[in-house]
Enzyme design. Structure first.
Site, PDB file in Angstrom:
ATOM      1  N   ASP A  78       0.785  -1.009  -0.089  1.00 26.24           N
ATOM      2  CA  ASP A  78      -0.029  -0.001   0.072  1.00 26.24           C
ATOM      3  C   ASP A  78       0.963   1.389  -0.101  1.00 26.24           C
ATOM      4  OD1 ASP A  78       0.945   0.293   2.680  1.00 26.24           O
ATOM      5  OD2 ASP A  78      -0.745  -0.958   3.218  1.00 26.24           O
ATOM      6  N   ASP A  80       1.239   5.271   1.563  1.00 31.65           N
ATOM      7  CA  ASP A  80       1.007   6.445   2.569  1.00 31.65           C
ATOM      8  C   ASP A  80       1.451   7.616   2.141  1.00 31.65           C
ATOM      9  OD1 ASP A  80      -0.062   4.136   4.101  1.00 31.65           O
ATOM     10  OD2 ASP A  80       1.578   4.049   5.313  1.00 31.65           O
ATOM     11  N   ASP A 161      10.255   5.264  13.229  1.00 32.08           N
ATOM     12  CA  ASP A 161      10.649   4.170  13.744  1.00 32.08           C
ATOM     13  C   ASP A 161      12.240   3.910  13.112  1.00 32.08           C
ATOM     14  OD1 ASP A 161       9.766   3.002  11.314  1.00 32.08           O
ATOM     15  OD2 ASP A 161       8.640   1.537  12.609  1.00 32.08           O
TER      16      ASP A 161
END
Length: 466
Positions: A78, A80, A161
């Site tokens: 996907d 983002d 992260d």
């Protein structure tokens, strides 16, 4: 006075942001001739979302795993988008969109069957003059409970992260913005956390699982400083909500690299408490063989784009715990079938507390387990009834795994393969050497009022099929 007190308390519990603020950012703009990603590699919905935001005067970039995967030559699952527009501003630009989330608000923009997740750049805690209700909050272990703070693109990069996930792709200019040398880490196949590893893992312990999953999936090495505190901080996973642990474990198991991930979890000391079987079964040769074969087959199916049921996966992972409990209950005097159902209930009850496996998977898991003893009954009409069960194929595949691992005799699996490959008439021949259970005759005879009728030839003929 109250604001100063709140700031003092919360600042003690949010060392991660302080550590991140000390990071030296060095913006590198990587042109197309170096990275090779064209805008037509972005899905139409993601491209439209970013373009619409840019045309409205906002910054908008493709971010995260999509950029990382494209650089590695993989197809992103996907796309983002990150922007400096607030969720309300994004929502106003797209007719088919909705604002979601509590910990951090996001916008889902929908185009047909595709959904693009749009996030506003995240920032650090505001000063005391700003809205103190937005100050990030952590628990006593350092885990973030509230993180609804907006910021600049630079702050957003620092709050991510791993460096490989902190790249921003501008589809208009076909450039990548890299603040933390993530592009170089991807080329070096290195997984490195942003900021101080101890503080970042305390902030969100699930990052330890994510590091293992991404490193296994992307064939990367976890950087030494990033890996160093993982073993000591593994107990922090016990403080993570079970639903989040389930979501992360499901991603791990459906990554196509589940076997490598489970091996790495064990090596890093992260397996304890996630699944009871991982504490015990991986130390047993038979259980380890069963899990290894099952996960290897699962990985192969996923890489071939074949469907895999999460219920089937968890039935596999928990089976040897059920088997152990089942054997113990039978040794204590329980009858086989009641003991099996009791063992199933006990193991699932433990897992609901640990991983919060959704109840919708319980029926699948229980049916697969409950059908296993029925494969050993190969007489009369029992095999014919068994193959009509809606969950037969999953239970059959499960039984074959048990045979392949050595838990069951391979003869049982071969018999069922031959039985299923034959037509109805030939299947009858497989049952010729099977004896009919005579106990059924005695049960049926109780319906007769006269004892002498129970032994009549007519009754024997009627009850001949068990």
């Amino acid at each position: 006075m109250i604001r100063k007190f709140l700031r003092k308390v919360f600042s003690r519990k949010a060392p991660a942001s302080e550590s991140n603020a000390k990071l030296k950012l060095n913006l590198s703009i990587i042109p197309f001739k170096h990275h090779g990603i064209r805008r037509n590699q972005i899905t139409p919905c993601a491209l439209k979302t970013a373009t619409t935001l840019q045309q409205a005067g906002f910054s908008a970039f493709i971010v995260g795993g999509a950029v990382r995967d494209l650089l590695l030559g993989l197809t992103p699952k996907d796309f983002d988008v990150a922007t400096n527009a607030t969720p309300e501003q994004v929502y106003q630009l797209f007719r088919r969109s909705r604002i979601i989330g509590r910990r951090f608000r996001l916008v889902h923009v929908m185009c047909g069957a595709e959904t693009v997740e749009v996030s506003t750049f995240r920032g650090n805690s505001p000063d005391e003059e700003n809205n103190h209700a937005s100050i990030q909050q952590t628990d006593q272990h350092g885990r973030l409970l509230h993180d609804n703070v907006f910021g600049s693109q630079e702050e957003d990069a620092v709050r991510r992260d791993f460096t490989v996930n902190a790249l921003f792709y501008d589809p208009a200019k076909e450039e990548i913005l890299d603040y933390l040398n993530g592009y170089e880490d991807i080329k070096a196949k290195k997984m490195r956390i942003i900021g101080d590893p101890i503080q970042r893992f305390r902030e969100d312990p699930v990052r330890m699982l994510r590091a293992v999953r991404l490193a296994s999936k992307l064939d990367m090495q976890i950087e030494a400083e990033t890996a160093k505190p993982i073993g000591d901080l593994a107990p922090l996973l016990q403080n993570v909500p079970p639903s989040r642990l389930f979501d992360e474990m499901l991603k791990l198991l459906l990554s196509g690299y589940a076997l490598a991930c489970v091996v790495e979890l064990r090596a890093r000391g992260l397996h304890h408490g996630l699944l009871p079987m991982l504490d015990v079964i991986l130390e047993q040769p038979l259980g380890e063989r069963f899990i290894t074969i099952a996960l290897k087959n699962t990985d192969a199916r996923i890489r071939q784009d074949k469907p895999v049921s999460p219920g089937f996966l968890f039935a596999i992972l928990l089976w040897h715990e059920v088997l152990s409990t089942w054997d113990s209950l039978q040794a204590a005097g329980e009858k086989p079938l009641p003991a099996l159902f009791k063992a199933m209930d006990q193991i699932l009850a433990i897992q609901h507390k640990k991983l919060a496996i959704p109840r919708r998977f319980d029926a699948i898991i229980q049916e697969i387990w409950a059908m296993q003893p029925r494969f050993e009954a190969r007489s009369g009409r029992k095999p014919f009834r068994l193959i009509t069960h809606p969950r037969f194929r999953a239970a059959y595949d499960f039984m074959l795994l048990r045979c392949e691992s050595g838990e069951l005799n391979m003869e049982l699996g071969e018999w069922w393969k031959s039985f299923l490959s034959a037509d109805n008439e030939e299947r009858e021949k497989f049952l010729l050497n099977q004896t009919s259970p005579k106990k059924r005759k005695r049960k049926r005879s109780r319906k007769k009022s006269s004892p002498s009728l129970a032994d009549s030839p007519e009754d024997s003929t009627q009850n001949g099929e068990g």
